[in-house]
Design an enzyme around this catalytic site. Structure first.
Site, mmCIF file in Angstrom:
data_model
loop_
_atom_site.group_PDB
_atom_site.id
_atom_site.type_symbol
_atom_site.label_atom_id
_atom_site.label_comp_id
_atom_site.label_asym_id
_atom_site.label_seq_id
_atom_site.Cartn_x
_atom_site.Cartn_y
_atom_site.Cartn_z
ATOM 1 N N GLY A 6 0.837 -1.204 0.000
ATOM 2 C CA GLY A 6 0.000 0.000 0.000
ATOM 3 C C GLY A 6 0.868 1.249 0.000
ATOM 4 N N GLY A 9 -0.421 4.933 -1.115
ATOM 5 C CA GLY A 9 -1.507 5.587 -0.360
ATOM 6 C C GLY A 9 -1.034 6.810 0.408
ATOM 7 C CD GLN A 10 -3.708 10.877 4.378
ATOM 8 O OE1 GLN A 10 -4.544 10.058 4.770
ATOM 9 N NE2 GLN A 10 -3.657 12.114 4.841
ATOM 10 C CG ASP A 32 -0.579 0.500 -3.815
ATOM 11 O OD1 ASP A 32 -0.452 1.397 -2.962
ATOM 12 O OD2 ASP A 32 -1.673 -0.042 -4.087
ATOM 13 C CG ASP A 50 -4.262 -8.842 -4.937
ATOM 14 O OD1 ASP A 50 -5.023 -9.491 -5.671
ATOM 15 O OD2 ASP A 50 -4.637 -8.244 -3.896
ATOM 16 C CE1 TYR A 140 -10.725 3.560 9.526
ATOM 17 C CE2 TYR A 140 -9.814 2.129 7.847
ATOM 18 C CZ TYR A 140 -9.652 3.112 8.805
ATOM 19 O OH TYR A 140 -8.411 3.647 9.038
ATOM 20 C CE LYS A 144 -7.533 -0.090 9.716
ATOM 21 N NZ LYS A 144 -6.283 -0.673 9.186
HETATM 22 C C1 VAH Z 1 -10.777 7.806 7.808
HETATM 23 N N1 VAH Z 1 -8.602 8.919 7.698
HETATM 24 O O1 VAH Z 1 -11.277 8.907 7.850
HETATM 25 C C2 VAH Z 1 -9.275 7.697 8.101
HETATM 26 C C3 VAH Z 1 -9.039 7.502 9.570
HETATM 27 C C4 VAH Z 1 -9.623 8.262 11.861
HETATM 28 C C5 VAH Z 1 -9.876 8.447 10.416
HETATM 29 O O2 VAH Z 1 -9.224 6.189 9.952
HETATM 30 O O3 VAH Z 1 -11.413 6.822 7.578
#
Ligand code: VAH
Length: 315
Positions: A6, A9-10, A32, A50, A140, A144
């Site tokens: 990755g 990415g940012q 990536d 991948d 998301y 996590k």
């Molecule tokens: C998002 N930048 O906005 C990420 C991050 C705490 C935010 O996990 O999903």
């Protein structure tokens, strides 16, 4: 040798640049799913990997004799709500592949990012503690939270040396925002420079934990170079720098661009932001491996406007 998955990415892109400068280009393999950051692709060794394919990662690990993996590939909060099963598959399969490579002793050390998104609406929102109620309401955040459980399980059961940080919203100028809810705090600077106007997708009083990229990179390097015995928390560390609202970041911009205007048009991302804490207690990170942040909001605004001013004036 280090592999970043990755790397376009940012955070991955700035981690790659930093690790290349610390360890030498020949010791850092950026990877990536596509070539979508040419600075990274052309800046050193780059491979297509991948993250959802075990064999794809393993081939790269063996080709370059990798011992440390930074797994920075993930689908973030806002995009994850549009494609829930894709977010689950990408965020979880990639973590299992890297954890299993370590369990099988193909690699020695892992960095895996968690997020303040592990917290939910029932979590105390002020000075959120390391150990507390966590009922995330985004896919998301769920990935996590459960990812943290697996990291701790693999550490305790298979002695995998995996280290993790619960990143707040990260502000940077080198890449465009990628599907996060905190991305308003990146977009606002681009719009301030280009149009002196920003239509903000969060309400003006939405306080969120934030951090400048340089601080996030420092924390990542610091936890990875800490003695294993100092990394006492193997789920993921709370990590904090500053917190602010859209109104406050707009004020800090107006100090430099007096006629900057902002309006507020909350969208579906307001519900996500409402489920997250206002500010975080990161005393364990400060105690265990000497974490401390540097960038204040004014310092971030000065740096962001200066860098983006240069970037857009050359367009
Ligand atoms: C998002 N930048 O906005 C990420 C991050 C705490 C935010 O996990 O999903």
């Amino acid at each position: 040798k280090i592999l970043i998955i990755g790397a376009c990415g940012q955070i991955g892109s700035e981690l790659t640049t930093k690790l290349r400068s610390l360890h030498g280009d020949e010791n850092v393999i950026a990877s990536d799913i596509s070539y979508n950051n040419l600075d990274i692709v052309n800046g050193g060794i780059f491979e297509i990997v991948d993250a959802q394919d075990y064999a794809s990662i393993k081939v790269c690990v063996e080709k370059y004799n990798i011992d440390t993996v930074y797994l920075m590939a993930a689908m973030l909060s806002a995009t994850g709500e549009k494609y829930p099963m894709k977010a689950w598959d990408l965020n979880m399969s990639s973590l299992f592949h890297v954890l299993n490579l370590a369990r099988a002793k193909f690699i020695k050390k892992i960095f895996w990012p968690s997020s303040i998104a592990v917290f939910g609406p029932t979590t105390p929102t002020e000075f959120t503690p390391q150990y507390t109620v966590m009922e995330p309401t985004t896919v998301y955040g769920i990935t996590k939270q459960v990812g943290e459980r697996w990291c701790e399980y693999y550490h305790n059961k298979y002695e995998v040396d995996v280290r993790s940080l619960r990143y707040p919203g990260i502000i940077s100028w080198k890449t465009l925002p990628g599907g996060g809810t905190t991305d308003y705090a990146v977009e606002i600077y681009h719009e301030a420079i280009k149009n002196k106007f920003y239509n903000c997708f969060l309400k003006e009083d939405t306080e969120l934990p934030m951090m400048y990229m340089d601080d996030a990179i420092k924390a990542t390097i610091d936890i990875m170079k800490a003695k294993s015995s100092d990394v006492k928390i193997r789920s993921s560390y709370n990590l904090s720098a500053i917190s602010f609202t859209p109104k406050e970041i707009a004020e800090s911009i107006k100090a430099h661009i007096p006629d900057f205007k902002i309006q507020y048009e909350p969208d579906y991302r307001q519900d996500i932001a409402n489920s997250w804490p206002k500010n975080i207690n990161d005393s364990f990170a400060r105690e265990h491996w000497k974490w401390k942040h540097k960038f204040t909001l004014d310092a971030i605004t000065k740096e962001m406007l200066m860098q983006l001013g240069k970037k857009y004036v050359n367009v």
